[in-house]
Design an enzyme around this catalytic site. Structure first.
Site, PDB file in Angstrom:
ATOM      1  N   GLU A 178      -8.973   4.064  -2.894  1.00 18.57           N
ATOM      2  CA  GLU A 178      -7.707   3.898  -3.618  1.00 18.57           C
ATOM      3  C   GLU A 178      -7.960   3.190  -4.952  1.00 18.57           C
ATOM      4  OE1 GLU A 178      -4.278   2.522  -1.486  1.00 18.57           O
ATOM      5  OE2 GLU A 178      -5.165   2.877   0.478  1.00 18.57           O
ATOM      6  N   ARG A 190      -8.380   3.698  12.696  1.00 15.72           N
ATOM      7  CA  ARG A 190      -7.547   4.873  12.977  1.00 15.72           C
ATOM      8  C   ARG A 190      -7.024   4.914  14.403  1.00 15.72           C
ATOM      9  NH1 ARG A 190      -6.114   5.984   7.992  1.00 15.72           N
ATOM     10  NH2 ARG A 190      -7.901   6.445   6.659  1.00 15.72           N
ATOM     11  N   THR A 199      -4.456   6.726  -0.499  1.00 14.61           N
ATOM     12  CA  THR A 199      -5.765   7.355  -0.487  1.00 14.61           C
ATOM     13  C   THR A 199      -5.807   8.530  -1.461  1.00 14.61           C
ATOM     14  OG1 THR A 199      -5.983   6.748   1.818  1.00 14.61           O
ATOM     15  CG2 THR A 199      -7.505   8.421   0.999  1.00 14.61           C
ATOM     16  N   THR A 206      -9.187  -5.397   3.013  1.00 12.25           N
ATOM     17  CA  THR A 206      -9.053  -4.463   1.907  1.00 12.25           C
ATOM     18  C   THR A 206      -9.967  -4.994   0.810  1.00 12.25           C
ATOM     19  OG1 THR A 206      -6.777  -3.908   2.471  1.00 12.25           O
ATOM     20  CG2 THR A 206      -7.467  -3.481   0.205  1.00 12.25           C
ATOM     21  N   GLU A 212     -10.217  12.352   7.039  1.00 17.40           N
ATOM     22  CA  GLU A 212     -10.010  13.683   6.467  1.00 17.40           C
ATOM     23  C   GLU A 212     -11.315  14.451   6.330  1.00 17.40           C
ATOM     24  OE1 GLU A 212      -7.189  13.590   2.898  1.00 17.40           O
ATOM     25  OE2 GLU A 212      -7.618  11.488   3.297  1.00 17.40           O
ATOM     26  N   LYS A 248      -4.483  -2.083   9.571  1.00 20.11           N
ATOM     27  CA  LYS A 248      -4.740  -2.210   8.144  1.00 20.11           C
ATOM     28  C   LYS A 248      -4.974  -3.657   7.740  1.00 20.11           C
ATOM     29  CE  LYS A 248      -3.687   2.115   6.896  1.00 20.11           C
ATOM     30  NZ  LYS A 248      -4.408   2.908   5.888  1.00 20.11           N
ATOM     31  N   GLU A 271     -10.525   3.895   2.976  1.00 21.98           N
ATOM     32  CA  GLU A 271      -9.582   4.647   2.149  1.00 21.98           C
ATOM     33  C   GLU A 271      -9.899   4.340   0.684  1.00 21.98           C
ATOM     34  OE1 GLU A 271      -5.521   3.936   3.396  1.00 21.98           O
ATOM     35  OE2 GLU A 271      -5.717   5.476   4.942  1.00 21.98           O
ATOM     36  N   ASP A 273       0.849  -1.182   0.000  1.00 20.52           N
ATOM     37  CA  ASP A 273       0.000   0.000   0.000  1.00 20.52           C
ATOM     38  C   ASP A 273       0.892   1.242   0.000  1.00 20.52           C
ATOM     39  OD1 ASP A 273      -2.405   1.336  -0.014  1.00 20.52           O
ATOM     40  OD2 ASP A 273      -2.529   1.430   2.172  1.00 20.52           O
ATOM     41  N   TYR A 276       1.235   5.716  -0.625  1.00 26.27           N
ATOM     42  CA  TYR A 276       0.838   6.913   0.126  1.00 26.27           C
ATOM     43  C   TYR A 276       1.074   8.094  -0.796  1.00 26.27           C
ATOM     44  CZ  TYR A 276       0.850   9.553   4.641  1.00 26.27           C
ATOM     45  OH  TYR A 276       0.580  10.360   5.721  1.00 26.27           O
ATOM     46  N   ARG A 305       0.743  14.865  13.162  1.00 26.39           N
ATOM     47  CA  ARG A 305       2.053  15.392  13.555  1.00 26.39           C
ATOM     48  C   ARG A 305       2.113  16.924  13.563  1.00 26.39           C
ATOM     49  NH1 ARG A 305       2.880  11.023  10.362  1.00 26.39           N
ATOM     50  NH2 ARG A 305       2.874  12.293   8.488  1.00 26.39           N
ATOM     51  N   HIS A 333      -3.918  13.930   0.705  1.00 24.07           N
ATOM     52  CA  HIS A 333      -4.147  12.988   1.802  1.00 24.07           C
ATOM     53  C   HIS A 333      -2.980  13.011   2.785  1.00 24.07           C
ATOM     54  CE1 HIS A 333      -5.125   9.318   4.006  1.00 24.07           C
ATOM     55  NE2 HIS A 333      -3.924   8.850   3.706  1.00 24.07           N
ATOM     56  N   ASP A 374      -9.286   0.404   1.340  1.00 22.91           N
ATOM     57  CA  ASP A 374      -8.371  -0.096   2.367  1.00 22.91           C
ATOM     58  C   ASP A 374      -8.916   0.299   3.744  1.00 22.91           C
ATOM     59  OD1 ASP A 374      -6.012  -1.459   3.074  1.00 22.91           O
ATOM     60  OD2 ASP A 374      -4.984   0.435   3.436  1.00 22.91           O
ATOM     61  N   GLN A 414      -4.298   2.394  14.619  1.00 23.23           N
ATOM     62  CA  GLN A 414      -3.165   2.933  13.852  1.00 23.23           C
ATOM     63  C   GLN A 414      -2.371   3.972  14.640  1.00 23.23           C
ATOM     64  OE1 GLN A 414      -4.402   4.552  10.077  1.00 23.23           O
ATOM     65  NE2 GLN A 414      -2.334   5.037   9.397  1.00 23.23           N
ATOM     66  N   TYR A 453       1.574   2.739  15.174  1.00 22.57           N
ATOM     67  CA  TYR A 453       2.337   2.927  13.936  1.00 22.57           C
ATOM     68  C   TYR A 453       3.767   3.420  14.108  1.00 22.57           C
ATOM     69  CZ  TYR A 453       2.370   8.036  13.207  1.00 22.57           C
ATOM     70  OH  TYR A 453       2.635   9.370  13.282  1.00 22.57           O
TER      71      TYR A 453
END
Lengths: 416, 416
Positions: free
Chosen positions: A198, A232, A344, A252, A358, A248, A196, A123, A125, A139, A130, A228, A235, A239
Site C-alpha cells: 500500500e 488471513r 492494497t 503495519t 491474490e 490487522k 499488503e 486503512d 480498500y 464471497r 484487489h 499492512d 480475518q 471479520y
C-alpha cells in the site's frame, strides 16, 4: 536539479535534490534526530536547528525530539519555506556548502526510526482489482465487488499502536482460526500470514468539520510505502459483521522516509473513468493520484530475493485526497499524524498483485521463487521488501525500502 | 464510609467516599484542573499538588495539565496509594479537614472537560440481546447472531478523535444514504441518528505482547458511561465488508467522571453461562463484570425528560477484561488512554434496550414519550442522558450524567 552531494545526481538514486524526504535516525549521541535524505547522506536537521542554521518561524526546537510531527503542525507555508531553504542549501551552486559538510551523516549503517507519531491509522480498500479478487475468494464472483464499492471509498479504522518503521521484525501472531470443516475455532498461530502493498498518506494539518477534496489534498503532508501485514485465517473468521480487527493489528510497516507531497507534484495522474457517477463531494478538482512504480521482494531466510510483484499506485480507484474528504463527512475530526492506507495496490495482471492471498489465489496457485521454493503465504524467516519510486526525466523520487522479517510465532504467548 | 463533606453521605449521592472518581474541570483561572468528586464538591487535585499537599512518588506536576493520563501511567500501586491518601483526607475523622476546605470547588456550575487523552478507541459488540436484535433487523432472524459471536469478543476500531465529554453538543452528520428501493446513494443529512448505551473501560497501563484476562483486568484504570452516537442509515450502506466507519465517527460521549476500578470492586459479578465453551485464553479467573444499573433519558427541546430504557451492565456476554485480552492476541500493543466500549447494553425486555434502533424496531414501533410525542430515532433538539450507578448498602457509586444535545445538520457542510 543537481546537488553538490554527488551521489544525489545519479539517475537511479532515490534521493536526488528533487526529493528531500523526511526521516528520523539515531544520531551519534544515540538520540533520535530529524534528517533529510540527499544521495547517500542524511542532513542532520536537529543539529542544524540547535546550531541556528535552521529556524522555523518563532518556534524553538521543532526538531528536538527527532520526530516530524511538530513540524507538520506548522502547515503548508512552513513546509514550503523549509523545503526551499534545504533545496537552496543542497543545490550544486549553494554558496556555503562547506558549512553543511559537518551536518552530513552517511546513510549506510544508520538506524532509521519512526519519522512521526501516528495519531490514528485508517486503512482503505481503494484497489479495484484487489477488492474484486478478495471479494471473489471470500464471497464468490457474483458478490465480488460490494454494492457500495463504486460509490464509497470503503475504509476501516486500524490500530496506530501497531505501526512500525521499516526494519522492524514482525512476529507471526496467534489468533482464533476456524477451519471451514470445523465446528469450533482453535487458538493457534496464524497459518496464512500475508502482506499488503500500500501507499500511506500522512495528514499534516487538522480539520474539524467536513472538508472538500481540494482542502483534503492541501492537508496531506506526504506519502510513505506501507506494508499492512494481514493474518488471513484470523480475518476470515473474525471479520463479520464489524470488519477486520486482530487480523490487522500485529504490525503495519512503513518506509523510513516520508516523501513530501511537493516532490511528487510532477507525477500527479488521474483516477480512472467512473462506471458509476461519483457523488459531488468526491469529485476531484484535478489529478490527485500519483504515478509511482512499486514492487514487492521476498527473500527466504539467508537466500536471494525474488521480486514477486510489480505494479503502480496509478491503478487506484480513489485517491488519498478523496479518502480523506470522505473520512470527514461525518464531522470526524482529523489530526496531524493521522495516516491513511490506500488499500492494497493490485494491477489487472497476476504479476501485479499486492498480496500473496491474490498472487497464490488463496493458496491454490503458489508463487514460485527464483530459489525454486514456493509460497502461498509468507513463511518464518522470510524478509519482505517494498520499493517504490516516481520516474522523472533523468531522476527518480524514492521512498527507501520498506522491509520486515517474519519471526516464528511464540511457543506460548502467555509464558513470562 | 462517611465523609466530612456532608452531601457525600446521602444514600442517593453518586459521589460518596466509596467512589472518589476522577474528572477534569475548568478552574477559576480558566485552566483545566484535575479533580476528585466528593458529594456536591470537587477536590482540586492540581492545586493540592502545586501546594505540596499531594505528591506522586518523585514525579512532579503529574496533575499540572488537568488530565489524568500521566497519573494512569504510574500504575496500580500509585493508583492505590493516591486513593488511600484522598480517602483519608476526606474521611469524617480526618484530623485536618479544615486544611482542605480551600481546595473544594462546588460542582454546581463547573464546566467539566475530557478527563484523559484518548489514545485509541475500540468499540465492542458484547451485548447478546443487542447483537441478536440488530442482526435480526440487518440480516434476518436466521442470521441474527454471527457464527463467530459466541467465540470471539467481536470489536472494531473506532475513532479516538471523535470522543467528547458529556455536555458537548452533537451535530447530526451528513453521509451517504441509500434507500432500499433506490439504485444509487445520495449525500444528505442522516435521517436515522441513534444512540448506543455503553460502558467504557479505560486502559491505564500499556502492554506489548498478548496478556491474560487477569493481566488485562489489572491494566484497567476505571470505567465511564459511554454514548456511541450512530448514524444507522449511513451504517447500513457502508458497513459491508469492512465494518462501521463514518456512521460511528461523529461523536462518542463519555461521562465526566472516571470511576476507579477499586470503587467498583464490591459490585463484581460474573458473565453468563456459556452455551459454547470459551477458548482457554478467554477464561476468567473470577467475576469480571459489574452490577451497574443504567438508564437512558430523552428530553425533547425545552420539554421534560422521559426515561426510555432501564438496564444493567451485568447482562453483557464478555467483560472488558476479556475484550482487552482478546485485543492483545495478535500482539497489538495497548497504551495508556486506550478506551474500550462494551458494546450496546440491552436487556432481554423491550424496555431494557440500549439503542433506539432496537427500541423502535428499526422505526416500525416508535417509542412514546411522556410528552405524547413519539421517537423512532433522535430528533434535532433532543437531549440524551445516560445515568448509571452501582448500589451498595446505604450508598451508591455513580458516574455523573452523560448528556448530549443533538444540533441540526449543517445546511451546507462545505460553506465557509
Amino acid at each position: 536539479m543537481r546537488s553538490w552531494v554527488e551521489a544525489a545526481n545519479a539517475p537511479d538514486c532515490e534521493f536526488p535534490l528533487n526529493n528531500l524526504p523526511y526521516g528520523s535516525f539515531r544520531s551519534e549521541s544515540g538520540e533520535p534526530h530529524c534528517g533529510v535524505a540527499i544521495g547517500d547522506m542524511i542532513l542532520d536537521v536537529t543539529r542544524m536547528e540547535r546550531d541556528g542554521l535552521i529556524q522555523m518561524e518563532d518556534e524553538e526546537e521543532i526538531f528536538f525530539y527527532g520526530d516530524w510531527t511538530e513540524f507538520m503542525t506548522l502547515g503548508p507555508a512552513a513546509w514550503a519555506a523549509f523545503r526551499a531553504r534545504v533545496t537552496a542549501l543542497l543545490d550544486e551552486d549553494a554558496p556555503d556548502a562547506e558549512k553543511l559538510v559537518g551536518y552530513m551523516v552517511p546513510m549506510a549503517g544508520t538506524e532509521m526510526l519512526m519519522p512521526f507519531t501516528v495519531a490514528e491509522y485508517t486503512d482503505f480498500y481503494a484497489g479495484k482489482h484487489h477488492a474484486s479478487n478478495v471479494g471473489t475468494m471470500f464471497r464468490g464472483p457474483e458478490n465480488a465487488l460490494p454494492a457500495n464499492w463504486l460509490s464509497v471509498p470503503i475504509g476501516y479504522n486500524g490500530r496506530a499502536s501497531s505501526v512500525v518503521v521499516s526494519g522492524t521484525d514482525v512476529r507471526r501472531p496467534w489468533g482464533q482460526l476456524k477451519a471451514p470443516d470445523a465446528d469450533l475455532p482453535v487458538f493457534a498461530p496464524c497459518k496464512r500470514f500475508d502482506i499488503e502493498l500500500e501507499m500511506g498518506a500522512i495528514v499534516g494539518t487538522s480539520s474539524e468539520g467536513p472538508v472538500t477534496v481540494a482542502e483534503a489534498d492541501a492537508m496531506i503532508f506526504g506519502y510513505v510505502l506501507m506494508n499492512d501485514w494481514s493474518a488471513r485465517d484470523i480475518q476470515a473468521w473474525e471479520y463479520q459483521p464489524l470488519g477486520p480487527f486482530q487480523s490487522k493489528a500485529t504490525a503495519t510497516s512503513i518506509s523510513p522516509w516520508i516523501v513530501p507531497k511537493a516532490a511528487l507534484e510532477p507525477f500527479r495522474c488521474s483516477t480512472p473513468e467512473r462506471e458509476r457517477p461519483l457523488l459531488d463531494y468526491l469529485e476531484e478538482p484535478g489529478p490527485m493520484l500519483y504515478d509511482i512504480a512499486l514492487e514487492v521482494g521476498l527473500a527466504p531466510d539467508g537466500k536471494a530475493e525474488t521480486v514477486i510483484s510489480r505494479t503502480n499506485y496509478n491503478v487506484m480507484y480513489y485517491s488519498a485526497a478523496q479518502q480523506l474528504a470522505h473520512h470527514t463527512t461525518s464531522g470526524c475530526p482529523m489530526n496531524t499524524g493521522d495516516m491513511l492506507g490506500s488499500g492494497t495496490i493490485s494491477g489487472p495482471e497476476k504479476g501485479q498483485r499486492g498480496a500473496l492471498l491474490e498472487m497464490s489465489w488463496g493458496g491454490k496457485e503458489p508463487v514460485t521463487l527464483d530459489t525454486g521454493e514456493t509460497r502461498s503465504f509468507v513463511e518464518d524467516g522470510d524478509t519482505l521488501t517494498l520499493r517504490g519510486h516516481a520516474q522523472g526525466d533523468g531522476y527518480r523520487v524514492g521512498f527507501g525500502a520498506c522491509t520486515g522479517k517474519v519471526l516464528p510465532a511464540l511457543e506460548d504467548p502467555y509464558a513470562r
